[in-house]
Design a protein around this motif. Sequence first.
Motif, mmCIF file in Angstrom:
data_model
loop_
_atom_site.group_PDB
_atom_site.id
_atom_site.type_symbol
_atom_site.label_atom_id
_atom_site.label_comp_id
_atom_site.label_asym_id
_atom_site.label_seq_id
_atom_site.Cartn_x
_atom_site.Cartn_y
_atom_site.Cartn_z
ATOM 1 N N UNK A 163 0.860 -1.188 0.000
ATOM 2 C CA UNK A 163 0.000 0.000 0.000
ATOM 3 C C UNK A 163 0.893 1.234 0.000
ATOM 4 N N UNK A 164 0.367 2.380 -0.433
ATOM 5 C CA UNK A 164 1.196 3.592 -0.473
ATOM 6 C C UNK A 164 1.558 4.065 0.932
ATOM 7 N N UNK A 222 5.745 2.183 -2.066
ATOM 8 C CA UNK A 222 4.749 1.117 -1.914
ATOM 9 C C UNK A 222 5.413 -0.067 -1.206
ATOM 10 N N UNK A 223 5.564 0.033 0.126
ATOM 11 C CA UNK A 223 6.220 -1.030 0.880
ATOM 12 C C UNK A 223 5.314 -2.239 1.075
ATOM 13 N N UNK A 274 6.088 -8.580 -9.513
ATOM 14 C CA UNK A 274 6.491 -7.305 -8.926
ATOM 15 C C UNK A 274 8.012 -7.210 -8.960
ATOM 16 N N UNK A 275 8.495 -5.974 -8.956
ATOM 17 C CA UNK A 275 9.938 -5.725 -8.903
ATOM 18 C C UNK A 275 10.270 -5.060 -7.578
ATOM 19 N N UNK A 276 11.345 -5.488 -6.962
ATOM 20 C CA UNK A 276 11.807 -4.858 -5.725
ATOM 21 C C UNK A 276 12.450 -3.529 -6.109
ATOM 22 N N UNK A 327 10.957 -4.383 2.103
ATOM 23 C CA UNK A 327 11.060 -4.174 0.660
ATOM 24 C C UNK A 327 9.885 -3.363 0.122
ATOM 25 N N UNK A 328 10.185 -2.486 -0.829
ATOM 26 C CA UNK A 328 9.154 -1.768 -1.583
ATOM 27 C C UNK A 328 9.020 -2.456 -2.945
#
Length: 553
Positions: free
Chosen positions: A330-331, A336-337, A386-388, A396-397
């Motif tokens: 979530x933001x 966006x962690x 998703x990409x870290x 991690x975001x």
Amino acid sequence: MSVSHRIGHGLLRALVNPAGRRFRAGLQDVEAVQRAALSRLLSRVAGAPRDQVLPPVDADWRWEQFAEALPVTGYQDWQQVIERQRSFGEGALIRSPVARYQPTSGSTSGVKWLPYTDLFLHQLNSAIGAWLYDLYRQYPRMAGGSHYWSVSWLPNDMRRLADAHINDDMKLLSSGRRLLASLTQAAPESISLAGTSEDAQFATLVYLVADSQLSVLSVWSPSFALTLFDRLFDWRDELVEVLRQGQWGRRGDSLRHLPCPRSVRAAAILHEWQGVPDSTLFAALWPKLALISAWDTAASATWAEALKALLPHAAFQGKGLWATEGVVTFPWQGETPLAYQSHVYEFEDLDSGRILPPWALRTGQEVQPLLSTGTGLLRYRMQDRVRVSGHLGSVPCLTFLGRDDGVDMVGEKLSAVFVQQVLDGLPLDEGQRVVTLLAAQDSDGQGRAGYLLLLDSDQPRTPDNTVRLAEALDAALGKQFHYTLARNLGQLAPARVLCRMHMRERYLGLCRDLGMIEGNIKIEPLRLWPGTLPVALRDVMAAAPGEADRCAV
């Protein structure tokens, strides 16, 4: 601002502050938080009367034992048990009462039902509380008016289930937060109980247009908001009359459970409006609008930009990665962690195939989340890539890249992420917007599979570049070896392009016809369409045979 708004915002802010502080406090030690979360979850799962077909679970497992003992799962591994529990009340996946069974649907699947337990709702509330805490700090003007948190609706043929299964953002909140949030809402959640989706849309527009104090517009898909705004023109005369009279008129039976708003001001604005949705109209309707929240990544990016253009006087925040199965991100303060305080998370590295805990992720990795949640579903694979993108402390975001459930009709093996890259590189004319690439199992009425690109256009006439675009599309897809092989073997028909005004709405209508859930329909870059093409598309193609011209192999 009304007294109820002031009281509601003040109390809600006080209620979400602990979740925000807790999220901030644990950022430096995600491993400790996640290991503790797994221990709590296993104690609940191990004590449940789980079905015999499910593997046993030990409450004393450490993280490494848990990861070694249980397989990665998908919905098919849980479906039989969930249906038995839902239909007959037999067994349970976890020691926590089931509040309801939540429907969801994917891009290629029918409706799935997820058990929303009290524990799972508490986990969601942890993320929602932290998100609201940050929202109030980032966008203080949102406390100056009313909010619309999207209410989405079940297909018409499922409405007999609606009392128990309203698909409403407010139902994700705890009872206390729902009570306080209701003091700030622009539209009541009981809109979901309207007789049809069309009546629910109409009632939503009436409530929104009548509310000059609207300060937050939160929807999941930006295309949902755009479609809702398109209805302003379609229903303008009826909206003006209803707003003037404060009565539902011909929709009275369907909406009899709802009080009808009255606004002479809004009726006058719509009456004088020239009929083209633009920023001037929405600034007049909602002068206090402070924030728009919607998906804005991957295939939603184009439609998010269109929504921003209509509402430039408000800030825009993209959603994190939420699904019916759980929350991933979530933001938070512009990032966006991982929602690390909510569920138990693992990630499959898409290069190596290794499954990693969240504290082992490194910037630049592309991964797929596995969730173990308060629903009782364990090591559940999400079909998301998703990409870290970095870290907040040790957390991690993650940046959402797209769905990873590709299409393989005849061996072409196309992934949604690859298709998104192809679509982003197409030479579109001004005013053209990609809706989706349909993988049609019968694309030509003769049983041959093929791909059809749907484009939305500002122009009423057929664009001149559709054949050129079809050639470019076919060539770009051909960079995938298996697609080229299938084309050369004649297994796939040539790629085609269909460009029309209002194509987005045509497509969303087709999704609704399939039984997908209104408001949660996410425009995705690639969608499998079983059987023959819908009549609505075949009729349009028949009227424009030039658009189906064969492109070069």
